[in-house]
Design a protein around this motif. Structure first.
Motif: not given
Length: 82
Positions: A16-33
């Motif tokens: 996935v593009p870097p921006a999407v990967a960063a967003m996915a990492r945030v979700q993984w770490l904090c459990g947000c939607r």
């Protein structure tokens, strides 16, 4: 549906593009939607300490008590939940 492993998660990020990967990492770490990540702004994140704190402009449940806040003091139900 069972959660994926960290290894599968990291492998998927390579596709996935870097921006999407960063967003996915945030979700993984904090459990947000997903929508909560999309709405995040850098200015809403306090990064002054080792543990960063996100304070959104608007909370999704802040409208819940609006009616109580607008009611005159003598019309409020002070007894609590029924």
């Amino acid at each position: 549906v069972r959660p994926i492993t960290r290894e599968h998660f990291e492998a998927a990020l390579k596709h996935v593009p870097p921006a999407v990967a960063a967003m996915a990492r945030v979700q993984w770490l904090c459990g947000c939607r997903p929508q909560e990540v999309v709405l995040m702004r850098a200015c809403d994140i306090d990064r002054t300490s080792p543990v960063w704190e996100y304070r959104p402009r608007v909370y999704k449940t802040e409208h819940v008590n609006e009616a109580d806040d607008e009611a005159p003091e003598d019309e409020r139900d002070e007894t609590g939940p029924a």
